[in-house]
Write a protein that holds these residues in place. Structure first.
Motif, mmCIF file in Angstrom:
data_model
loop_
_atom_site.group_PDB
_atom_site.id
_atom_site.type_symbol
_atom_site.label_atom_id
_atom_site.label_comp_id
_atom_site.label_asym_id
_atom_site.label_seq_id
_atom_site.Cartn_x
_atom_site.Cartn_y
_atom_site.Cartn_z
ATOM 1 N N GLU A 192 0.844 -1.190 0.000
ATOM 2 C CA GLU A 192 0.000 0.000 0.000
ATOM 3 C C GLU A 192 0.882 1.244 0.000
ATOM 4 O O GLU A 192 1.600 1.508 0.952
ATOM 5 N N ASP A 195 -0.967 7.327 1.325
ATOM 6 C CA ASP A 195 -2.026 8.149 0.728
ATOM 7 C C ASP A 195 -1.589 9.605 0.649
ATOM 8 O O ASP A 195 -0.914 10.114 1.540
ATOM 9 N N LYS A 376 -10.098 3.502 -2.611
ATOM 10 C CA LYS A 376 -9.173 2.449 -3.031
ATOM 11 C C LYS A 376 -9.716 1.108 -2.548
ATOM 12 O O LYS A 376 -10.749 1.056 -1.879
ATOM 13 N N GLY A 402 -10.148 2.384 2.474
ATOM 14 C CA GLY A 402 -10.797 1.983 1.233
ATOM 15 C C GLY A 402 -12.294 1.783 1.423
ATOM 16 O O GLY A 402 -12.851 2.071 2.478
#
Length: 702
Positions: A192, A195, A376, A402
């Motif tokens: 990941e 962000d 996401k 997400g």
């Protein structure tokens, strides 16, 4: 290039900022003498600044060259318009030569980039078959076998080689190998990227309610739910899914229905950090109790913000100030007394101040700036799961980032599936769930475990593949030795190897004064190499909850004049938690001090051989008190040592003075039989006392 203050950053973050490949950056860092292994390696401030400065100067130089090149291009173009075709061709050739000369450095740099991109970093398990290694390296099995033969290793295509051997083979082809752990496997599966701040939105806080039994945890939670049900939802919750969401002033709060801090700690032990805030419920008429202290220590160990709800203020004898005073003794000083702990007096029965409590939750959440990216693929944690006869495996999940949608292929621990249906906490079918939203899902292949993480995969095939890999890893780990937990026996070696910087201890004793004495005595042993930290101290028998906390915090348990409950003992064996029992404080201090210095002498290990329950007592003149007992398990032996345990507290330890069957003296009495007992220099036996017989076996230190 502007460069602000940097904290520790990963290689891929810098490469992204510089718009170059991670491999090029790794190579350049190594040229500067910075030791990095992969794109996930971290850089110190000065290392990151060094590479940023280097590329900043290169960018400036490249921009200057670009300006020069454009000027030359314009001049050549103007000339070409006024000359014949052949002349233009010649000029074009000249132009190329000029440009070639000016871009020479740039071409060299490009070559370097292309070469660096050929350096691969591949992760493999600790052991790998020749076939798999060949596939990973992009070579034929014959090439790998030949390379192994050159090293004196005769291996077939299905034979496994260790990580070191595989690394040597890979180096021949300019490929670096890294060992793949459970964590790196999951990183690789569902890596990941951080962000962007603009993608983050506010999410609801996730709250757990904790406290002593009968202090009103369930009543408070029920009152909060019912107070926040809208008119169209009259009738309350139609379906219990282990979590619920309430709305206050247009903002949502998610409550997890853990049965207590045991489940809370069990989830933390599996690495699931799901809770933001803990509401500690303390009865105003009862005050701080043993389980209250446990809840405080569990929440602190998990680094979760605590809000105190002083419940039952409507009852006679309620004294909120006394509760605040008692809480201050455990490091929770109320805001109105100059501390930073929010204390709200409430009543679950009259619903007094419930709105204030929820507003405080929202205030703490606002200060914590809880945010997540909803745009996401979802990931989160399994809260609870069970097998439903009609619906198959059912799991309650908490989405943490997400958005989870019906139809998503997911991996949950070592299980997988495609979400067929989702229900919210009101029992309504929903199509999607965003961050901090609890939902019940259907469609998994098996029942996952509470605390397992879940991820949304790209496809059913990928989900199945990764679930199978994780299942295989779990099987391998269960066959291997349990991961190293701290014990006094190996404390010195772990300190020397740098594995232990802090020794966590759970202290249980017969009275509170002993708890404090043991804590203070042990914490004074801290030195430069290792700090001793008591994460929990309490009165009474060693419980399963104590063992779970010790396991989650890699702690040892020191028991002073107390015994472990039967369930706690079996959990400790499973979790490999070291429990040490003492009757003299000085012995505990000596043991830990000796372990820290690596000087533990051969020890005597206690072996419990049987338990009996006193069911009647008889006073015999000239003899004393005799107990009529029933042997529950094992056996009682005439020359064994015994202790009497009353409500988890050791009230006597010594020898039997007599052991009889009817009127006859006997050497031993087995389980299932009754007997008469008397004890040396002790007559205060009571019905319900448990007699524990044990012998001491000498165990030499390894």
């Amino acid at each position: 290039m502007e460069v602000g203050y940097l904290s520790k950053v990963r290689v891929y973050e810098i490469s992204k900022q510089l718009n170059i490949s991670s491999k090029e950056l790794i190579k350049k860092l190594k040229e500067f003498g910075v030791d990095v292994h992969s794109h996930m390696s971290t850089l110190e401030d000065d290392e990151a600044q060094l590479i940023l400065d280097y590329y900043s100067s290169e960018v400036q130089e490249s921009e200057n060259n670009q300006v020069k090149e454009e000027t030359i291009d314009e001049e050549i173009s103007r000339t070409a318009k006024h000359e014949n075709f052949e002349k233009k061709m010649n000029d074009s050739s000249k132009k190329t030569k000029v440009k070639d000369k000016m871009m020479k450095d740039e071409e060299v740099k490009q070559d370097t980039i292309e070469q660096s991109d050929e350096i691969k970093v591949i992760q493999i398990p600790n052991k790998v078959s020749v076939q798999t290694l060949a596939e990973k390296l992009g070579k034929t099995p014959a090439e790998i076998i030949k390379s192994l033969m050159m090293r004196g290793i005769m291996a077939s295509i299905n034979q496994e080689v260790d990580f070191d051997t595989a690394s040597q083979v890979a180096e021949e082809y300019g490929i670096l190998l890294e060992e793949e752990t459970q964590e790196t496997l999951e990183e690789k599966m569902f890596e990941e990227e951080p962000d962007s701040p603009e993608d983050l939105v506010e999410r609801p806080p996730v709250v757990v309610v904790m406290g002593h039994v009968d202090h009103g945890k369930t009543s408070l939670l029920d009152a909060i739910r019912k107070s926040n049900v809208t008119a169209k939802e009259a009738g309350g919750i139609t379906q219990h899914i282990g979590a619920s969401t309430v709305e206050v002033n247009g903002k949502k709060i998610t409550f997890l229905d853990t049965p207590g801090h045991e489940a809370f700690t069990a989830m933390r032990m599996r690495g699931a950090q799901v809770t933001d805030i803990a509401i500690l419920v303390v009865a105003a008429d009862d005050g701080v109790m043993p389980q209250t202290i446990e809840a405080i220590n569990h929440a602190k160990a998990a680094n979760v913000q605590i809000i105190v709800a002083i419940n039952k203020i409507d009852k006679p004898g309620a004294n909120p100030d006394r509760v605040k005073q008692e809480l201050a003794d455990y490091g929770l000083l109320a805001e109105e007394w100059g501390g930073d702990t929010i204390c709200v007096p409430v009543s679950a029965v009259t619903k007094t101040n419930l709105d204030t409590l929820l507003e405080m939750v929202l205030l703490v959440a606002e200060m914590a700036e809880l945010k997540a990216n909803p745009n996401k693929r979802a990931r989160g944690t399994i809260i609870e799961a069970q097998l439903d006869k009609g619906r198959g495996p059912v799991a309650t999940v908490l989405v943490q980032s997400g958005t989870l949608k019906v139809g998503d292929p997911i991996v949950a621990g070592s299980t997988h599936g495609r979400i067929r249906a989702m229900m919210d906490d009101k029992g309504r079918r929903v199509k999607k769930a965003g961050p901090s939203t609890p939902v019940e899902i259907l469609g998994l292949s098996e029942v996952p475990s509470a605390g397992d993480r879940f991820y949304v995969a790209e496809s059913d095939k990928q989900a199945r593949h990764y679930a199978e890999i994780l299942a295989e890893r779990n099987r391998e780990q269960s066959l291997r030795a349990t991961p190293n937990k701290v014990s006094l026996d190996d404390l010195f070696s772990q300190i020397q190897s740098g594995n232990v910087k802090q020794l966590n201890i759970v202290v249980k004793a017969d009275v509170q004064g002993s708890v404090e004495a043991v804590k203070q005595s042990l914490e004074r042993l801290s030195n430069d190499e290792v700090r001793i930290h008591t994460i929990h101290g309490g009165v009474g028998a060693i419980t399963e909850s104590d063992v779970m906390l010790a396991s989650a915090s890699n702690a040892i348990i020191i028991g002073f004049n107390v015994r472990p409950e039967a369930g706690a003992k079996s959990v400790a064996e499973t979790e490999k938690v070291d429990i040490r029992l003492y009757r003299v404080i000085y012995n505990a201090i000596e043991d830990i001090e000796a372990a820290m210095k690596g000087m533990l002498d051969p020890e005597f290990q206690e072996k419990v051989i049987g338990h009996a329950e006193i069911r009647q007592t008889f006073k015999v003149s000239g003899v004393g008190t005799i107990g009529g007992a029933y042997v529950q398990d094992g056996k009682l032996v005439r020359n064994a040592k015994v202790r009497i345990v009353r409500n988890g507290i050791v009230v006597y330890e010594g020898q039997l003075s007599s052991l009889k069957r009817f009127k006859d003296d006997v050497k031993e009495v087995n389980a299932g039989y009754e007997c008469g007992l008397s004890f040396e220099k002790f007559n205060d036996i009571k019905e319900g006392d448990i007699v524990e017989a044990f012998i001491m076996e000498e165990i030499p230190r390894a």
